[in-house]
Every structure is written in C-alpha cells, then in structure tokens.
Design a protein around this motif. Structure first.
Motif, PDB file in Angstrom:
ATOM      1  N   THR A 430      20.465  -5.104  10.703  1.00 19.44           N
ATOM      2  CA  THR A 430      21.029  -5.760  11.878  1.00 19.44           C
ATOM      3  C   THR A 430      21.022  -4.817  13.077  1.00 19.44           C
ATOM      4  O   THR A 430      21.126  -3.601  12.923  1.00 19.44           O
ATOM      5  CB  THR A 430      22.480  -6.236  11.612  1.00 19.44           C
ATOM      6  OG1 THR A 430      23.003  -6.834  12.802  1.00 19.44           O
ATOM      7  CG2 THR A 430      23.377  -5.092  11.189  1.00 19.44           C
ATOM      8  N   THR A 431      20.888  -5.397  14.270  1.00 21.17           N
ATOM      9  CA  THR A 431      21.002  -4.624  15.513  1.00 21.17           C
ATOM     10  C   THR A 431      22.428  -4.709  16.048  1.00 21.17           C
ATOM     11  O   THR A 431      22.723  -4.124  17.087  1.00 21.17           O
ATOM     12  CB  THR A 431      20.040  -5.172  16.582  1.00 21.17           C
ATOM     13  OG1 THR A 431      20.387  -6.542  16.870  1.00 21.17           O
ATOM     14  CG2 THR A 431      18.603  -5.111  16.101  1.00 21.17           C
ATOM     15  N   ARG A 432      23.292  -5.434  15.336  1.00 23.20           N
ATOM     16  CA  ARG A 432      24.656  -5.657  15.822  1.00 23.20           C
ATOM     17  C   ARG A 432      25.695  -5.144  14.830  1.00 23.20           C
ATOM     18  O   ARG A 432      26.707  -5.775  14.583  1.00 23.20           O
ATOM     19  CB  ARG A 432      24.882  -7.148  16.099  1.00 23.20           C
ATOM     20  CG  ARG A 432      23.993  -7.723  17.169  1.00 23.20           C
ATOM     21  CD  ARG A 432      24.445  -9.095  17.604  1.00 23.20           C
ATOM     22  NE  ARG A 432      24.320 -10.097  16.568  1.00 23.20           N
ATOM     23  CZ  ARG A 432      25.346 -10.719  16.014  1.00 23.20           C
ATOM     24  NH1 ARG A 432      26.582 -10.435  16.375  1.00 23.20           N
ATOM     25  NH2 ARG A 432      25.142 -11.638  15.076  1.00 23.20           N
ATOM     26  N   ARG A 433      25.427  -3.978  14.223  1.00 20.28           N
ATOM     27  CA  ARG A 433      26.350  -3.433  13.243  1.00 20.28           C
ATOM     28  C   ARG A 433      27.732  -3.201  13.850  1.00 20.28           C
ATOM     29  O   ARG A 433      28.761  -3.489  13.233  1.00 20.28           O
ATOM     30  CB  ARG A 433      25.793  -2.118  12.693  1.00 20.28           C
ATOM     31  CG  ARG A 433      26.595  -1.518  11.562  1.00 20.28           C
ATOM     32  CD  ARG A 433      26.470  -2.346  10.297  1.00 20.28           C
ATOM     33  NE  ARG A 433      25.099  -2.337   9.795  1.00 20.28           N
ATOM     34  CZ  ARG A 433      24.660  -3.126   8.840  1.00 20.28           C
ATOM     35  NH1 ARG A 433      25.472  -4.026   8.301  1.00 20.28           N
ATOM     36  NH2 ARG A 433      23.421  -3.075   8.418  1.00 20.28           N
ATOM     37  N   VAL A 434      27.767  -2.688  15.102  1.00 19.54           N
ATOM     38  CA  VAL A 434      29.046  -2.400  15.748  1.00 19.54           C
ATOM     39  C   VAL A 434      29.830  -3.679  15.986  1.00 19.54           C
ATOM     40  O   VAL A 434      31.049  -3.726  15.824  1.00 19.54           O
ATOM     41  CB  VAL A 434      28.823  -1.656  17.081  1.00 19.54           C
ATOM     42  CG1 VAL A 434      30.145  -1.468  17.816  1.00 19.54           C
ATOM     43  CG2 VAL A 434      28.172  -0.306  16.813  1.00 19.54           C
ATOM     44  N   GLU A 435      29.133  -4.769  16.363  1.00 22.81           N
ATOM     45  CA  GLU A 435      29.819  -6.030  16.638  1.00 22.81           C
ATOM     46  C   GLU A 435      30.083  -6.834  15.385  1.00 22.81           C
ATOM     47  O   GLU A 435      30.584  -7.961  15.459  1.00 22.81           O
ATOM     48  CB  GLU A 435      28.983  -6.876  17.599  1.00 22.81           C
ATOM     49  CG  GLU A 435      28.796  -6.238  18.961  1.00 22.81           C
ATOM     50  CD  GLU A 435      27.395  -5.676  19.129  1.00 22.81           C
ATOM     51  OE1 GLU A 435      26.455  -6.156  18.498  1.00 22.81           O
ATOM     52  OE2 GLU A 435      27.252  -4.707  19.883  1.00 22.81           O
ATOM     53  N   GLY A 436      29.712  -6.309  14.224  1.00 22.32           N
ATOM     54  CA  GLY A 436      30.008  -6.999  12.980  1.00 22.32           C
ATOM     55  C   GLY A 436      28.888  -7.867  12.457  1.00 22.32           C
ATOM     56  O   GLY A 436      29.126  -8.748  11.641  1.00 22.32           O
ATOM     57  N   GLY A 437      27.655  -7.650  12.921  1.00 26.66           N
ATOM     58  CA  GLY A 437      26.533  -8.427  12.398  1.00 26.66           C
ATOM     59  C   GLY A 437      26.322  -8.157  10.912  1.00 26.66           C
ATOM     60  O   GLY A 437      26.409  -7.015  10.460  1.00 26.66           O
ATOM     61  N   SER A 438      26.058  -9.222  10.146  1.00 27.95           N
ATOM     62  CA  SER A 438      25.913  -9.066   8.692  1.00 27.95           C
ATOM     63  C   SER A 438      24.498  -8.689   8.287  1.00 27.95           C
ATOM     64  O   SER A 438      24.282  -8.146   7.202  1.00 27.95           O
ATOM     65  CB  SER A 438      26.285 -10.382   7.991  1.00 27.95           C
ATOM     66  OG  SER A 438      25.332 -11.400   8.296  1.00 27.95           O
ATOM     67  N   GLY A 439      23.504  -9.013   9.123  1.00 26.89           N
ATOM     68  CA  GLY A 439      22.115  -8.761   8.737  1.00 26.89           C
ATOM     69  C   GLY A 439      21.580  -9.791   7.763  1.00 26.89           C
ATOM     70  O   GLY A 439      20.574  -9.553   7.101  1.00 26.89           O
ATOM     71  N   LEU A 440      22.239 -10.963   7.679  1.00 28.93           N
ATOM     72  CA  LEU A 440      21.802 -12.007   6.743  1.00 28.93           C
ATOM     73  C   LEU A 440      21.206 -13.224   7.447  1.00 28.93           C
ATOM     74  O   LEU A 440      20.471 -13.993   6.832  1.00 28.93           O
ATOM     75  CB  LEU A 440      22.977 -12.455   5.863  1.00 28.93           C
ATOM     76  CG  LEU A 440      23.483 -11.415   4.856  1.00 28.93           C
ATOM     77  CD1 LEU A 440      24.764 -11.901   4.201  1.00 28.93           C
ATOM     78  CD2 LEU A 440      22.429 -11.128   3.811  1.00 28.93           C
ATOM     79  N   GLY A 441      21.531 -13.406   8.726  1.00 25.58           N
ATOM     80  CA  GLY A 441      21.095 -14.618   9.429  1.00 25.58           C
ATOM     81  C   GLY A 441      19.589 -14.773   9.478  1.00 25.58           C
ATOM     82  O   GLY A 441      19.048 -15.832   9.146  1.00 25.58           O
ATOM     83  N   LEU A 442      18.880 -13.722   9.886  1.00 28.82           N
ATOM     84  CA  LEU A 442      17.415 -13.812   9.998  1.00 28.82           C
ATOM     85  C   LEU A 442      16.725 -13.927   8.642  1.00 28.82           C
ATOM     86  O   LEU A 442      15.798 -14.734   8.500  1.00 28.82           O
ATOM     87  CB  LEU A 442      16.870 -12.626  10.786  1.00 28.82           C
ATOM     88  CG  LEU A 442      17.115 -12.669  12.296  1.00 28.82           C
ATOM     89  CD1 LEU A 442      16.621 -11.405  12.965  1.00 28.82           C
ATOM     90  CD2 LEU A 442      16.418 -13.895  12.913  1.00 28.82           C
ATOM     91  N   PRO A 443      17.114 -13.156   7.618  1.00 27.28           N
ATOM     92  CA  PRO A 443      16.475 -13.349   6.307  1.00 27.28           C
ATOM     93  C   PRO A 443      16.653 -14.765   5.776  1.00 27.28           C
ATOM     94  O   PRO A 443      15.713 -15.353   5.235  1.00 27.28           O
ATOM     95  CB  PRO A 443      17.174 -12.322   5.413  1.00 27.28           C
ATOM     96  CG  PRO A 443      17.681 -11.288   6.337  1.00 27.28           C
ATOM     97  CD  PRO A 443      18.018 -11.993   7.617  1.00 27.28           C
ATOM     98  N   ILE A 444      17.858 -15.321   5.930  1.00 27.65           N
ATOM     99  CA  ILE A 444      18.092 -16.689   5.455  1.00 27.65           C
ATOM    100  C   ILE A 444      17.257 -17.675   6.264  1.00 27.65           C
ATOM    101  O   ILE A 444      16.639 -18.593   5.706  1.00 27.65           O
ATOM    102  CB  ILE A 444      19.593 -17.034   5.540  1.00 27.65           C
ATOM    103  CG1 ILE A 444      20.369 -16.219   4.501  1.00 27.65           C
ATOM    104  CG2 ILE A 444      19.823 -18.526   5.325  1.00 27.65           C
ATOM    105  CD1 ILE A 444      21.872 -16.345   4.629  1.00 27.65           C
TER     106      ILE A 444
END
Length: 613
Positions: A430-444
């Motif tokens: 994720t490019t939004r680790r600081v804002e709490g991005g999970s890194g799952l939206g794009l893979p799904i």
C-alpha cells in the motif's frame, strides 16, 4: 643418501646449465619410458612437447641466470613428453644445487594426470549444479567458483578468483561474517542450507538478496578448504509470502462471511421494516406528524442502513464462498452508482470529472464491479492528502477498442513510488500505510476483473498522478431474457412459505410481502416440513443458514414430499460460512438472493419462480 634419491616417489633429474641430464632416479625412467642410459644421453628440453620446446628453453635459460627454489604447480598447464610420444600433466619443483665447478639444478617431476581427471570430474559436477559454488580457504580467499556465480551474483568466474569472500556479503554483515568464518575453520563440519534460514548475499550491482548457503569442508594438499553452495531464494521467499497471504486471506474470508451473516440478518429486518414504514406513511399519511418530515426521517434511516449494507457487501468480497451471479450489466449505470457511493470521500478532496464515451454491456456481477470502481475512486481521492481541493482533479472516462470496454480513473495526485509500481497488485502492498491503508483493495479488485477475463492496468509517475484502467471484454450475444413485461409490476397473489430461524427477520419480510402475497412463517426446518403436510403452497422462500439442518438436507427432504415445489425454491443468504452451504449455493446460482434484499428484487424472483413451474 643414494637410497633416498632412488626411493623418492617423484621423478628426479639433475641437469647442468645447458640442460644436459647428468643424474636420474628409477622413478624418472618409469615416468618417461626411457632407460637410465637413454635419459643420461638426453637434453631435458626433449622431455617437453615440441610445440612448447622453444619457450621451455628460454624459461630454462632465464632460470639458470637467477636460480631460486621454485614450485611450478600443475595449475599453469605444464605438460611433459614420454619416449612413446604420449604426454602427461606435470607438476615440477626446481632447486639450484651448489657445486664447486659448475652450477647444477634439480627438477622433481610429478605426474598429476589422475589429479587432473579428478579435478575435471569435480568441475563437471560443479558446473552441473544450479547453485553458485564457491571454494574458499581459511583466509576467506576465493580459490575457485563455478559458472552459476555469474547468474546468482553477476560476476564472471575470473573476477572472483583471488578475491575475498566478503565481496559477496552485504556491507553491514561483513564483520560478523568474518567472525563466523574464523569460527567455522576452527571446527569445520558439514552445514546444510536449512541450518541458517535468514542469510543474505550481495549481487555485483549492490542488490542484497535472501540466500540459503550450505558449507562442506574438504581436505586438500593445500589444507582445509570450504565448499559453499549459495542459492538465491528470492522467488522462493516470494512464493512463501504468497502462500502466507493466501492463508491469511482465506482466514479473513471465512471471518468476513461469518460477520456478514451476523450483520445481514438484523440489517434485513431493519431495512424491511423501514421499507414497510415508508410505504405505510405514503399510503396513510403521517397522523399527527408532518408526512414529509416522517418520510425524510425514514429515508435518512434507509440511507444509513444502505451504507451498512454496502460495507457488508464489501466484506463479502473477501470471501469467495457466497455465490455472486454474473449477468449482462450496464457499465454506465454501475459507474453512476459508484460515483455516488464514493462521493463522501471525493467531494472534500477533489473535483470529479465524468467523460464517458460508448459503453457496451459486459458480463459481470454488478455488486463486485461497483466494488472495483468505488475502490479506484476512493484510492484516487486519497492521492490528494494535504493538498488544496481546487488544484485536485479526478477524471473518470470510458471508451472501447475492438473487443473491450475500457474505464479509466485518473488523478493528478502524488502518484505511486517507482519501487512499488510493479508490486501494487500484491496483497498488503500500500502507498497509504500511514493513513491506514490495508493493501487489499487493489489485489481483490484485480482478482474480480480477471475473473471476468479482464485486467486492471496502471500508469503512474511519482508526484504527477496515476491512471488505473479497467479493461473488460464486451458481452457477446443477446441480452439475457427478462421476465415478461408487467409480471413484476402486478404480481398475482400467491401462497408463500417463509422459512427463517430468526423471528424478527421472518416477521419483517412477511410484513413487507403481505401487501402482495399470503405469507406463512416457519422458524425451523421441522416446522416447514410439518406445515407442508397440512397445506399447499405456491413457493418456498428459505434461509440458507439455519441451525441443525443443512440447506441441502432440507432441500432433499422437501423434494420427497413436494418435488415440483422443491425445484423452484428461493433462498435468502446473509453469508454462507460452512463448506456444505458454500457448495449448495454454487449449485443454485440463480435462485439465491443476498440479504438484505430489495422488495422489488424479491417480488420479481417470486413471480418468475412461480411462472417457471
């Protein structure tokens, strides 16, 4: 002394400064094939192959001018000639002999042909292995390597021989590696690759990669050496991470399905009762209150419940257990809906520009496709954190090529760092680790689109923005048939059995359906089977997950007493989280409605199911 000379295991020759052989031992006759008398009549140059004889004569002359003890090892390719013309690999030691009258020199010659054969076989084995093989001495000096070092480390073989092993070790680990090497040579022993799982190595270009290394000591005439086999496990570690991610997603999917089921049931009676109230207020008026205000309150409540429904629907995308019907869908309508859903995230951060071209229909699932577009729009909105809204723009556009619909979501935000662009569709990146991005939206999202035979492509420059393009195959053939015109608008009154173990869910749905149909509620499978013995019904509407009875088992029991009725049963699912329920939903893809269900969808399904009997 004469006995020692004759018993020496090497061929020994004593020659003068002109190369004449003055003395030889027995081993020299055996090795050369000449008799002693024949050797004593020869010049030593004649024991060298003719192709290198002139060079040998020059080297010999130079040596006699500045004689010192010297070992001429076999690794420089020395060759000797026998009487029969055959050649052999030789290792030669030279020493000057003090003599009062004239200078004399002693040459000890050893046949290393067998050693050469063994080295050749060893070299073949080393070259055959896919691992980088590096042989080092106790000082860490590289003695030899195989060809695989070029692929693993980027060095040519000749670049490494003679260098310190530390050039292959990351800078921050070299001191520790030196200590470990000294300790290993103090007590050398075989060490398999699995013994140290977190080792790292350094490529010629400076890149550090995970490695597995095995060590084996060997005894040689040069002392103890260590054979190190180095394996680049970058791909293996990537696959291991993928397996771990898959297992985590699988666990998350099971949890999401269970959570969705627990939320969807109360959400069903909340939304059904709100729909009922809205209809009642519209029909009877608001009593002592302002009808418009009451309708507005109910609509606000419905919007809140609908937002919860969308969140739960998103949760269900973590799980593949729920059957999601693929059908002919209108991409423009889904985009309009997605923009409304994402409006709260966009409106305070950027201007949304819609520039749509032709959009033929595609075969997809409306809920899942909306999930993809919402995810891309929300991601675009979050690309503007900390910047002024008037400078920010999100542009959503569409077009077609020969066989595909292409929907692009473009922003002029911060873009994607170059080191992440190739991994952006990997889970938990994720490019939004600081804002709490999970890194799952794009893979799904990528998984969903690929399931339709499509692809999500990305173009991005850090600091300039990103463009995500959803490419979907254009639907081929006629649109799927719909119910005859008017059937949903004026459904005929039917006798409906509603089977659901949660009384509040059953009551809410029954209350909502009562305007169009006669509904009998059963709160268990046993009650439903008993009621079927007493009454006739036009259709059965049944919850998928009920305690004590699997959906397949209930269907089989009803088939025995009412086979025609069983063929057209309708099911409601808040989320299936048992293996049997998952398999059952797959077997009835067109007869299951997701909770909470819209009344119009439910009425259409009932009417079409009855018409199909």
């Amino acid at each position: 002394m004469r006995d020692v000379f004759e018993a020496a295991p090497d061929a020994i020759l004593v020659v003068d400064e002109d190369g004449r052989i003055l003395l030889c031992n027995e081993r020299a006759t055996v090795l050369s094939g000449y008799t002693r008398d024949e050797l004593l009549a020869l010049n030593v140059d004649l024991l060298v192959p003719e192709r290198v004889r002139s060079a040998h004569t020059s080297h010999r002359a130079a040596y006699t001018r500045a004689p010192t003890p010297r070992v001429m090892a076999g690794d420089i390719g020395l060759r000797a000639l026998r009487k029969d013309g055959s050649e052999f690999s030789a290792e030669i030691c030279l020493s000057p002999l003090g003599h009062s009258n004239r200078p004399l020199f002693m040459a000890a010659v050893r046949d290393i042909t067998e050693r050469r054969h063994q080295e050749s076989r060893l070299s073949g084995l080393l070259e055959a292995t896919p691992d980088a093989i590096i042989i080092v001495n106790a000082d860490g000096k590289i003695i030899t390597v195989n060809g695989a070092v070029s692929r693993v480390f980027g060095y040519e073989s000749g670049e490494l021989v003679g260098q310190s092993m530390s050039v292959l070790v990351p800078d921050d680990a070299r001191a520790e590696h030196s200590r470990h090497r000294r300790g290993y040579f103090d007590a050398p022993h075989p060490r398999p690759m699995s013994a140290s799982p977190n080792l790292r190595a350094q490529h010629k270009d400076g890149r550090v990669f995970p490695a597995e290394i095995s060590l084996n000591p060997i005894n040689t005439h040069d002392g103890i050496l260590t054979v190190a086999a180095v394996r680049d496990v970058t791909e293996q570690r990537r696959l291991e991470r993928q397996v771990a991610v898959s297992e985590r997603l699988d666990s998350l999917g099971r949890l999401a399905s269970a959570v969705a089921h627990e939320i969807n049931n109360p959400l069903t009676y909340v939304m059904s009762n709100l729909d009922f109230l809205a209809d009642e207020v519209g029909t009877r008026g608001g009593g002592d209150g302002d009808p418009e205000e009451i309708e507005e309150i109910i609509e606000d409540a419905r919007q809140g419940a609908e937002r919860v429904r969308r969140i739960v629907s998103g949760l269900r995308n973590f799980s593949r257990s729920d059957n999601e019907r693929t059908e002919r869908v209108d991409v423009r309508r889904i985009l309009d809906l997605s923009c409304k859903i994402a409006a709260d995230e966009i409106q305070h951060r950027a201007r949304l520009i819609e520039a749509y071209g032709d959009m033929p229909k595609v075969d997809a699932n409306e809920t899942q496709l909306s999930h993809v577009f919402v995810n891309l729009l929300v991601n675009a909105a979050h690309a503007f954190e900390g910047t002024a809204r008037e400078d920010n723009e999100i542009r959503i556009s569409s077009g077609v090529d020969e066989n595909h619909v292409i929907v692009s979501v473009q922003d002029n935000g911060r873009g994607i760092p170059v080191e992440l662009i190739d991994e952006i569709f990997q889970p938990f990146v994720t490019t939004r680790r600081v804002e709490g991005g999970s890194g799952l939206g794009l893979p799904i999202s990528q998984n969903i689109i690929q399931g339709y035979g499509g692809q999500i492509n990305v173009e991005s420059r850090s600091g300039e923005g990103s463009t995500f393009s959803v490419v979907l195959p254009i639907a081929v053939g006629e649109d799927e048939p719909t119910a005859p015109e008017g059937t949903a608008a004026t459904p005929r009154r039917a006798k409906v059995m509603l089977v659901d173990d949660e009384p509040m869910v059953a009551s809410a749905i029954a209350r909502l359906l009562a305007k169009w149909h006669d509904v009998e509620v059963c709160n268990s499978a046993d009650a439903a089977l008993k009621q079927l013995e007493a009454e006739e019904f036009d259709i059965i509407l049944c919850d998928v997950m009920m305690p004590g009875t699997a959906p397949r088992e209930l269907h089989e029991q009803i088939s025995q007493v009412r086979p025609k009725l069983a063929e057209n049963m309708l099911y409601l699912s808040g989320g299936a989280f048992t293996e049997d329920a998952k398999a059952f939903l797959v077997s009835i893809p067109h007869r299951c409605l997701a909770k909470p269900v819209e009344i119009r969808d439910l009425l259409d399904a009932i009417e079409n199911s009855i018409a199909a009997r």
